[in-house]
Design a protein around this motif. Sequence first.
Motif: not given
Length: 312
Positions: A63-76, A89-91, A289-296
């Motif tokens: 899930s692209p949204s979950a991916t963004e969440m995981l990296f945002a919380i330091g679990a990348g 993110p790019a990484e 515009a199509s995800r519900w992660g931190p970048r909302v």
Amino acid sequence: MSRRTPRLFAAALAVGALLLGGCAQETSNDTPAAGGNSAAAAFPVTVGKLTLDKRPEKIVSLSPSATEMLFAIGAGKQVTAVDDNSNYPAEAPKSDLSGFQPNAEAIAGKSPDLVVLSNDTNKIVDQLTTLKIPVLLTPAAATLDDTYQQIGDLGKLTGHPAEADAVTKKMKDDIAALTKDLPRRAKPLTYYHELGPELYSVTSKTFIGSLYTLAGLQNIADPADADGKSGGYPQLSQEVIVKANPDFVFLADTKCCKQNAETVKARSGWAGVTAVKNNQVVALDDDIASRWGPRVVDLLKAIVDATAKVPA
């Protein structure tokens, strides 16, 4: 980016989650652990009916949204593979795994100790459960609270509860700052949000629509799905949009479908629409515009910044 179809988009963002059985766990109503040092987060941890005995170190996110969440919380660093649409993110370790057409054998080949999904396409949950692979379901958010809940649940399961709390706090603070000084208008500005050139849109009852409501805008697509039969994603006609004469047109199809102010102006009858005449056709980032992660927060800021230019 490959062109998104409305059906695939709706599958990713449709309001309401699929009710799944087996070992797939929906996000819980548990409050994320507050404070503390995530490095010392205690295991086992439980979210809903899912219990992890130890911190997962090979997470697969479909899930692209979950991916963004995981990296945002330091679990990348714990994420070993993401689906082919997770480009931020790019990484993020992008792979050929598909979130729309998931393949259990391919997923299992990554030897995951946690798989994060946003839907149960192809009954993938049952297949992974049979393989004894832990699964967390993070369905499309219907509200901001859903987003905060998912971030908190992922924080608990990955051993980063404090970081997850910090992310949600910053999101709430940023959103409050963006909306606290909105101008009072005698008549609300109207808008049309475009998912694709086929003229699929969103209503105020969707996650995206709720952000526009926060910004004080009125949605011209609401009457098109008054009975809810389109799940909040009606297809409009050019005639309906032109007649509604929105003050703003927000394009969420700039990457996938190369839409912009000029292509909109060239459409039959659109040159006279207020949004076009006043140069108020706003190009959004399709992904944000199509995800519900931190970048909302970024999406809300784009909306607020655009509408702030119109005098109250």
